[in-house]
Design a protein around this motif. Sequence first.
Motif, PDB file in Angstrom:
ATOM      1  N   ASP A  25       0.836  -1.210   0.000  1.00  0.00           N
ATOM      2  CA  ASP A  25       0.000   0.000   0.000  1.00  0.00           C
ATOM      3  C   ASP A  25       0.867   1.255   0.000  1.00  0.00           C
ATOM      4  OD1 ASP A  25      -2.461  -1.240  -0.085  1.00  0.00           O
ATOM      5  OD2 ASP A  25      -2.613  -1.422   2.100  1.00  0.00           O
TER       6      ASP A  25
ATOM      7  N   LYS B 220       2.227   1.651  -3.482  1.00  0.00           N
ATOM      8  CA  LYS B 220       1.123   2.063  -4.349  1.00  0.00           C
ATOM      9  C   LYS B 220       0.794   3.537  -4.164  1.00  0.00           C
ATOM     10  CE  LYS B 220      -3.723   0.955  -5.382  1.00  0.00           C
ATOM     11  NZ  LYS B 220      -4.878   0.100  -4.996  1.00  0.00           N
ATOM     12  N   TYR B 221       0.821   3.988  -2.911  1.00  0.00           N
ATOM     13  CA  TYR B 221       0.549   5.400  -2.643  1.00  0.00           C
ATOM     14  C   TYR B 221       1.597   6.281  -3.312  1.00  0.00           C
ATOM     15  CZ  TYR B 221       0.688   9.832  -0.131  1.00  0.00           C
ATOM     16  OH  TYR B 221       0.738  11.169   0.175  1.00  0.00           O
TER      17      TYR B 221
ATOM     18  N   MET C 128       3.414   5.648  -5.891  1.00  0.00           N
ATOM     19  CA  MET C 128       3.367   5.569  -7.346  1.00  0.00           C
ATOM     20  C   MET C 128       2.126   6.241  -7.935  1.00  0.00           C
ATOM     21  SD  MET C 128       6.164   4.081  -8.122  1.00  0.00           S
ATOM     22  CE  MET C 128       5.897   3.707  -9.850  1.00  0.00           C
ATOM     23  N   THR C 129       1.077   6.401  -7.119  1.00  0.00           N
ATOM     24  CA  THR C 129      -0.190   6.924  -7.650  1.00  0.00           C
ATOM     25  C   THR C 129      -0.567   8.280  -7.061  1.00  0.00           C
ATOM     26  OG1 THR C 129      -1.470   5.720  -5.958  1.00  0.00           O
ATOM     27  CG2 THR C 129      -1.054   4.596  -8.061  1.00  0.00           C
ATOM     28  N   ARG C 130       0.302   8.848  -6.219  1.00  0.00           N
ATOM     29  CA  ARG C 130      -0.056  10.126  -5.605  1.00  0.00           C
ATOM     30  C   ARG C 130      -0.196  11.197  -6.695  1.00  0.00           C
ATOM     31  NH1 ARG C 130       4.788  11.429  -1.643  1.00  0.00           N
ATOM     32  NH2 ARG C 130       3.323  13.056  -1.036  1.00  0.00           N
TER      33      ARG C 130
ATOM     34  N   TYR D  81       5.474  14.269  -9.375  1.00  0.00           N
ATOM     35  CA  TYR D  81       5.372  14.917  -8.070  1.00  0.00           C
ATOM     36  C   TYR D  81       6.743  15.478  -7.711  1.00  0.00           C
ATOM     37  CZ  TYR D  81       4.909  15.550  -3.032  1.00  0.00           C
ATOM     38  OH  TYR D  81       4.908  16.084  -1.770  1.00  0.00           O
TER      39      TYR D  81
END
Length: 552
Positions: free
Chosen positions: A275, A278-279, A281-283, A354
């Motif tokens: 998780d 994933k956070y 990579m997808t923020r 980011y």
Amino acid sequence: MTSTLPAVTTSTVPAQRQPAPTSGSDGRTSPPSRLRSSRSDLLLCGVLLLAILVVQGWNIADYPTLSDDEGTYLSQAWAVQNGKGLAHYTYWYDHPPLGWLQLAALTWIPSLISPDSMTVGSMRVMMLLVSGISAVLVYVLGRRLSLPRWAAGLGMVLFGLSPLSVVLQREIFLDNLAVMWTLVAFTLAASPSRHLWHHFGAGLAAATAVLTKETMLVVLPALLLTMWRHSHRDTRKFAVTGAITACVLIGCAYPLFALLKGELIPGGGHVSLWDGVKYQMTRPGSGFILDQGSGSHGVYQSWLYYDRVLPLGGLAGAVLLLVTWRWSVTARALAGPALTVAILAALALRPNGYLPAMYVIQALPFLALVLAGGTASVAHAVLRRWRTDGEKRLLTGGRYALAAALAIAAGSYVVPKWYDGAHTAVTTDANAPYRAASKWLSSEVANPKDTRVLVDDALWLDLVHAGYRPGLGVIWFYKADLDPAVTKTMPHGWKDIDYVVASPTVRRDAVDLPNVKAAIQHSKPVATFGTGEDRIEIRQIQTTGTTVGGVR
């Protein structure tokens, strides 16, 4: 590992112990294999180190403004020191914990002597040790990459005294620790003695850097290039393989830690490393850095506000070195740092990546080295003696006069701008509102042990020392919405809070945090410190027919 693998060579000296060549194709003398044997190097490095420590240390607690990230890392270090686990709240897999484990070690003795000193402002002084080590490593690395003494000193000055460096290296960021370990890795990889243990050590240092701040993973190809160029051809495969193996084995400690805790993959009732990845990579991205309306552009402009010379000059130096790689000895020697700058610049230029404000910290030493190297390369091309069939030469006196003119011209542009930035850093008190808010909450609240207050982490440890209950009384504002261990103690949501300290960070991020947003909306300011967007408001929650949180 202290022994070395014998190489097949006609020399009576093992190949990996042979010093680097004494001169390059351009006739310049290479640096000594051991800098500690050179008094000139030691004297220059020592003088520059003293200047860097004075400038960075003066007014360190008061400028720049305390940040929530600094407070978070220091609070996590406090949790480690006090046996409360890896974090002051439920640990989730954001960054590897090795960074604040190092901070816990750095701040352990000061906090043991004076527990109340474990606050962000006072503990910034520990970053001087990290900055000092990194500055010396920049000089040593420059010399090992065949920069002349003056150019290595220039690189050290650029790294340590640029206003951008002064501001960012003062702050308690994991990036500063990770940069130090990355420089250790590069310095070992470029060792002129070519011991095998140097290459293995480079792999261990690289893994430590990645486990301190995982984003350092992207510079490993440049480290590998440096190691490949500086290893002996007879033992190169063994040395590089050993370094990679050491790096991978140590790097696997983090996922292994998660696996042993049963937190590698998502599941009911626990956080997971997956998780966390994933956070990351997808923020949401912050936009293209050259788009004037994007957050990334704002960050980029904040860097240039402090200094244009190091980021723009360093980028230009990297381009110059990469373009002239085939023809320039200096360019080939600095291929690793130049590639590092290119990689980090390419990532910053992603269309919707980011871009955090501290991202540039990772590039600072390499920007300094390539700018110094580019300057040395240009200076050598302009000032070297040249011959024609008629034996025409540029007179030595003319060469040095030209060198002096170029140095004066560069100094007349850089020094005034750096002076303004350094003057701001050593004279401005940007943290008076934080100190005033901390004092008010320590002296004006009747019952700290029975009061619940939302704060950013820059103030969290101050209030712990003032008697508020850590985690339940003084609450890092994110956790009021994002940590189940905290939200279950708030059955009535924002109504279970007494105060919210609305700092710029809290006001900015409250829009995505329902409990924090409601707490601000249902409160009134009882004390305000500072003005404008930088003000800090202490707001008391207002519930229907109830006044909460006594005030003296």
